[in-house]
Design a protein around this motif. Structure first.
Motif, short mmCIF file in Angstrom:
data_model
loop_
_atom_site.label_atom_id
_atom_site.label_comp_id
_atom_site.label_asym_id
_atom_site.label_seq_id
_atom_site.Cartn_x
_atom_site.Cartn_y
_atom_site.Cartn_z
N GLU A 1 0.88 -1.09 -0.13
CA GLU A 1 0.06 0.09 -0.06
C GLU A 1 0.93 1.48 -0.02
OE1 GLU A 1 -2.61 -0.17 3.41
OE2 GLU A 1 -3.65 -1.81 2.58
N LEU A 2 1.88 1.13 0.88
CA LEU A 2 2.98 2.51 0.65
C LEU A 2 3.69 2.55 -0.57
CD1 LEU A 2 4.50 2.17 4.40
CD2 LEU A 2 2.78 3.68 3.56
N GLU A 3 3.95 1.31 -1.20
CA GLU A 3 4.47 1.54 -2.37
C GLU A 3 3.68 2.09 -3.40
OE1 GLU A 3 7.90 1.60 -4.56
OE2 GLU A 3 7.77 1.13 -2.51
N LYS A 4 2.39 1.79 -3.24
CA LYS A 4 1.27 2.30 -4.15
C LYS A 4 1.03 3.71 -3.98
CE LYS A 4 -1.39 -1.93 -4.69
NZ LYS A 4 -2.68 -2.41 -4.39
N ILE A 5 0.98 4.33 -3.11
CA ILE A 5 0.94 5.82 -2.56
C ILE A 5 2.18 6.34 -3.19
CG2 ILE A 5 0.95 7.48 -0.80
CD1 ILE A 5 -0.70 5.33 0.89
N ARG A 6 3.33 5.81 -2.87
CA ARG A 6 4.63 6.56 -3.52
C ARG A 6 4.64 6.71 -4.81
NH1 ARG A 6 7.77 2.94 -0.22
NH2 ARG A 6 7.71 3.73 1.77
#
Length: 139
Positions: A5-10
């Motif tokens: 999820e964090l990678e998608k946001i980044r």
């Protein structure tokens, strides 16, 4: 799961920043060096702050986020240190669930222990009992 999820946001935020900067890419150089760099610097800071905020919203319970906000009012550097540590823990996958207020307190204590303690040294004059001003009180 949280790493994905964090990678998608980044990635989404990076794409957003690229799309914002590419149409205006030629304008700052034609306007001069000073005008464009300060606005892009502030845009980058805003983008970083927004990313940090979204990550913290994902990993903190509301009570913990509230406590961290109150700490920021008093000691901004300590709050930033705790946020950086929390984000690092989230990015490395060491957080399995949202951070509670109790866990935040433990982390704050750990950060406080690592900070250098200030020492107050009191230098007293020696021989103050023997000063001549004391003769005034002899009756």
């Amino acid at each position: 799961m949280e790493d994905a999820e964090l990678e998608k946001i980044r990635k989404a935020r990076l794409e957003q920043l690229k799309s914002q900067s590419s149409p205006a890419g030629g304008l700052p150089s034609s306007l001069g060096n000073g005008g464009g760099k300060s606005s892009s610097g502030s845009a980058n800071k805003e983008a970083e702050a927004e990313t940090r905020k979204s990550i913290l919203n994902q990993i903190l319970h509301p009570e913990a986020a509230d406590r961290l906000g109150r700490i920021r009012l008093v000691k901004e550097q300590r709050a930033t240190d705790v946020e950086n540590r929390l984000i690092t823990l989230a990015q490395t996958g060491q957080l399995r669930q949202k951070v509670t207020e109790e866990q935040l307190k433990e982390l704050l204590n750990a950060v406080a222990d690592t900070e250098k303690e200030e020492k107050i040294v009191v230098a007293r004059r020696k021989g103050w009992e023997e000063e001549e001003d004391d003769d005034l009180f002899d009756l």
